[in-house]
Design a protein around this motif. Structure first.
Motif, PDB file in Angstrom:
ATOM      1  N   HIS A  49       0.798  -1.221   0.000  1.00 48.74           N
ATOM      2  CA  HIS A  49       0.000   0.000   0.000  1.00 48.74           C
ATOM      3  C   HIS A  49       0.835   1.277   0.000  1.00 48.74           C
ATOM      4  N   GLY A  53       2.477   1.301  -4.438  1.00 52.69           N
ATOM      5  CA  GLY A  53       1.510   2.014  -5.271  1.00 52.69           C
ATOM      6  C   GLY A  53       0.253   1.224  -5.592  1.00 52.69           C
ATOM      7  N   HIS A  54       0.035   0.160  -4.843  1.00 54.21           N
ATOM      8  CA  HIS A  54      -1.152  -0.663  -5.036  1.00 54.21           C
ATOM      9  C   HIS A  54      -1.948  -0.718  -3.739  1.00 54.21           C
ATOM     10  N   SER A  87      -7.181 -10.481 -10.772  1.00 47.45           N
ATOM     11  CA  SER A  87      -6.925  -9.409  -9.816  1.00 47.45           C
ATOM     12  C   SER A  87      -7.683  -9.608  -8.507  1.00 47.45           C
ATOM     13  N   HIS A 111      -6.882  -6.641  -6.054  1.00 48.03           N
ATOM     14  CA  HIS A 111      -5.603  -5.937  -6.193  1.00 48.03           C
ATOM     15  C   HIS A 111      -5.818  -4.778  -7.160  1.00 48.03           C
ATOM     16  N   ALA A 113      -4.571  -0.621  -8.594  1.00 56.80           N
ATOM     17  CA  ALA A 113      -3.575   0.455  -8.664  1.00 56.80           C
ATOM     18  C   ALA A 113      -4.127   1.625  -7.857  1.00 56.80           C
ATOM     19  N   GLN A 114      -3.338   2.161  -6.942  1.00 59.75           N
ATOM     20  CA  GLN A 114      -3.819   3.266  -6.124  1.00 59.75           C
ATOM     21  C   GLN A 114      -4.152   4.499  -6.957  1.00 59.75           C
ATOM     22  N   ALA A 115      -3.385   4.749  -7.999  1.00 62.93           N
ATOM     23  CA  ALA A 115      -3.581   5.958  -8.804  1.00 62.93           C
ATOM     24  C   ALA A 115      -4.951   5.987  -9.476  1.00 62.93           C
ATOM     25  N   THR A 116      -5.449   4.830  -9.862  1.00 61.21           N
ATOM     26  CA  THR A 116      -6.713   4.781 -10.597  1.00 61.21           C
ATOM     27  C   THR A 116      -7.846   4.118  -9.822  1.00 61.21           C
ATOM     28  N   VAL A 120      -5.909  -4.428 -11.146  1.00 68.61           N
ATOM     29  CA  VAL A 120      -4.736  -4.805 -11.943  1.00 68.61           C
ATOM     30  C   VAL A 120      -4.327  -6.212 -11.514  1.00 68.61           C
TER      31      VAL A 120
END
Length: 151
Positions: A49, A53-54, A87, A111, A113-116, A120
């Motif tokens: 986390h 970045g996930h 995922s 699982h 991606a934190q950014a989106t 993933v």
């Protein structure tokens, strides 16, 4: 082979009647999952986390309460992975005290991606560790692909 951890019911977990206040079970369940990721998969939530970045949020949680737990009970939390998708990951956790069932929970983690915030695929080392755990659990239900609900 399942993963087992224990917790002692403390005053902080209880309502005025001296039984576990149900939201506290969710904290215990999440701690069990976090402990499993670290101890058995070799991937701490901090690394995933914060450093990676996930994230691994819960997409589904179904819980059945069987009997109350009271202050000073010793709880055994037994986690079994049951299905791995591209995922997603399904887990089963049973909580008991001295052989008496207290709670049964089925989870789906995803699982992302934190950014989106979008799903993933599991990174290869983490996927391999989860597959090993499913095989160790003797679960023949290991399937590839996504969960029917699209997680």
């Amino acid at each position: 082979m399942s993963f087992t951890t224990t917790r002692k019911v403390r005053f902080e977990h209880c309502d005025p009647a001296g039984i576990v206040f149900y939201p506290r079970y969710f904290e215990m369940l999440n701690a069990c999952i976090e402990d499993w990721f670290d101890a058995r998969l070799g991937h701490s939530f901090g690394a995933i986390h914060v450093g990676g970045g996930h994230a691994v949020p819960t997409a589904r949680c179904e819980v059945r309460f069987s009997a109350p737990s009271r202050i000073e009970d010793r709880l055994a939390l037994v986690l079994r992975p049951t299905r791995l998708g591209r995922s997603s990951l399904d887990l089963r956790i049973d909580i008991s005290s001295e052989g008496e069932a207290r709670l049964h929970a089925d989870f789906t983690l995803v699982h992302v991606a934190q950014a989106t915030g979008r799903p993933v695929g599991w990174p290869a080392p983490l996927r391999a560790a989860i597959e090993t755990e499913i095989a160790r659990a003797g679960d023949a239900s290991l399937t590839q692909g996504e969960a029917p609900h699209g997680s």
